[in-house]
Design an enzyme around this catalytic site. Sequence first.
Site, PDB file in Angstrom:
ATOM      1  N   HIS A  75       0.281   1.137  -5.149  1.00  0.00           N
ATOM      2  CA  HIS A  75       1.647   1.138  -5.664  1.00  0.00           C
ATOM      3  C   HIS A  75       1.842   0.141  -6.798  1.00  0.00           C
ATOM      4  O   HIS A  75       2.761   0.294  -7.607  1.00  0.00           O
ATOM      5  CB  HIS A  75       2.641   0.845  -4.540  1.00  0.00           C
ATOM      6  CG  HIS A  75       2.852   2.027  -3.644  1.00  0.00           C
ATOM      7  ND1 HIS A  75       2.033   2.293  -2.571  1.00  0.00           N
ATOM      8  CD2 HIS A  75       3.764   3.022  -3.681  1.00  0.00           C
ATOM      9  CE1 HIS A  75       2.450   3.394  -1.982  1.00  0.00           C
ATOM     10  NE2 HIS A  75       3.483   3.866  -2.631  1.00  0.00           N
ATOM     11  N   GLY A  76       1.028  -0.883  -6.832  1.00  0.00           N
ATOM     12  CA  GLY A  76       1.180  -1.815  -7.941  1.00  0.00           C
ATOM     13  C   GLY A  76       0.461  -3.119  -7.706  1.00  0.00           C
ATOM     14  O   GLY A  76       0.056  -3.441  -6.589  1.00  0.00           O
TER      15      GLY A  76
END
Lengths: 481, 300
Positions: A326-327
């Site tokens: 997701h990051g």
Amino acid sequence: MLFNSVDFAIFLPIVFILYWFFINKNIKLQNLLIVAASYVFYGWWDWRFLSLIILSTVIDYGVGLKLKGEDRIFRRKVLLWISITFNLGILGFFKYYNFFIENFTTAFSFFGAEIKPNTLNLILPIGISFYTFQTLSYTIDVYKRKIQPTRDVIAFAAFVGFFPQLVAGPIERAANLLPQFHSKRKFDYAKAVDGMRQILWGLFKKIVIADNCAEYVNLIFSNSTDFSGTTLVLGAILFAFQVYGDFSGYSDIAIGTARLFGFNLMKNFDFPYFSRDIAEFWRRWHISLITWFRDYLYIPLGGSRGTTLNKIRNVFIIFIVSGFWHGANWNYVMWGVLNAIYLLPLMLRKSNRNHIEIVAKGKHYPSLKELASILFTFSIATFAMIIFRTETLSHSMQYISDMFKFSPSQIPWQGDMNYSTTLILVFVFIIIEWFGREGEYAIEKMGLNWPKVVRWLFYISITVITFLFSGTEKEFFYFQF
Amino acid sequence: MRRFIIQLFIFCLLSLSVISLIFLKADGYTDPFYIRFTTSKQKNLILGTSRAAQGIQPRFFKEMMDVDIYNYSFTIGQSPYGRTYLESIKRKHNRNEKDGLFILAVDPWCISSKNENPNDSTRFRENNLCLGNTTIVNMKPNFQYLFNNFSGKYFDLLFNRKKTSMFLHTNGWLEVTARMDTAVVKERIDYKVKIYREKNLTRYKFSSVRFDYLKKTILYLREYGKVYLVRLPMHEKIMEIEKELMPDFNTKITGLIPLSDGYFDMTPYNEKYEYTDGNHLYKESGELVTREIIHWIKTQ
């Protein structure tokens, strides 16, 4: 180009008309149009990053063809690693470079070594986490001889860049999507109507639910120290609906758009907030990503076989990697860890597959036990989402500790804004989702048996309500990933 | 396929009809400009910026002169004199009628620009605002305006109305209701003066392009009736700032007086009136000012 934009409302009918009226007899031309349309769709955001998609397409297409004629294991592995290195390389560079540099610098400073960090001002290419995983799955499946590589470069480019799901999924598998580019497509009225219905529902989720919740969520999370515990609880719940409405709404629009062109994409959300335990939740949330990790990471690691220690390790790996996907932020990693902790007891007790069917199937209402399980699962999933939404771990801790300064008598903060409309909308949304939970999406079968006038009134109402809540076009939450 | 397209078309048409009905709910509370784009073309116009929008009340023209005049003034951001405003005036003006009455409010701000190059009309901010992007100015509901300029959610057209202190009348007058006790007014005036001194005075510069367009506007309207220039009163502190911005304003305007039917400078009477914030007349003073203007026109 955003699905909820005027640009897309013009773009889609043009492509649709060209596709079905002008070149409907020729698959190759149809595929070529899809490629061109997809590149326009993507280039609308930033044409420079098209080169990454094209490069990814060329490399994986080439690797696929080479793998076909290669039987030597070592060479096959080299080819596979070329694809993995390239795809994960660009992903790593754009998404994680600064994160690693900063963390290495911090780590070295801790030991007294002063390093001047050489971070770069990088723009994260939109959708990079989605299309790199999609094209990677193709190469891995070809390597494992699960599918035959395609010789048709246009069909392959269309598979990689297919605009409905290019920037935020569902992350398709070549085995499902690629053959559809090889077969003749015939306009199917029922399928197109169904596609429109799903698009409508997706827009409703995005514009009415997600964007409305987002207004309060942004305010509450940005100024969390100013608010009471009850307001912070409300903020977390609204965020749960924001992220669900936003992401599943995007998936619905993507799947519906693909159906207009005769394609079937995989289901990405299956009413996760009606799950009775966290294992069921993760079978119903972002299905295309979770099954990707299951097939290409979890199972190769041994899955739920082997020693208890191996099982624990595998669960943590899949959730940490999923969080990291997701990051580049420790919050996502912690969110993954927390979900692994949630899941572990179920895995170890082998009760992670207790709930396969949708809750209360064939019934109108859940039992009290089911309702309690649903509420519990929703609560812990929402709790984890606080870590997902806050920007730093210290902010997460602050938010959570302030949340427990909870006084039931405190009415959540209202200020100048009246969130009662949003709460009513969320309530109506839950009711519709509940009664439509046995379909592919909530309104799939809703109203099919009603008189046509009533059914049309229902759809027109959704359209008008969606329009009434539209304002400035807001990006989809998952674009940042 | 044909069935799908036809059904989709009917569906869109029905949805659009419902949306149109909702748009019909847009009124004077919607925003301070919308109504002006929904009324018919006009024979008589009041033009200028927010001072005129709030300060000149058309109903007294009807009462005292039996003239239906329309207030087509906006704000300093939207309607300083320039190509955009003139084009919009032409759209709103009914060219089939002669003997019109046109009142042009003038002040240093409406012939100035805060662009680095005050004469670069391509960068005038009004180009991208409602007067620039609304080419249809007499349609109800005005889809073009609402799609391009309505800020917020269309849902607010149905609910959340009447929360604002502003109401735009169908004759174009923007009525502002504000608390007028001395302390509050002083606070608002001090704030406005601070903004004008620190933000506006340092940025605004005379624009010869805008001045030319004021001239063009006068010349265009003169073909259709009488054109009067009016400098509306303001609080003395704002007046001081205006003097600093353009000490030769009166000289500049003097050059335009022969093109018009007269110039009425009301600034010598600044102290006679009440202002909501120093820049805008309170509605009761607006009535007095409007009556003064009418008396003056009658004497011309």
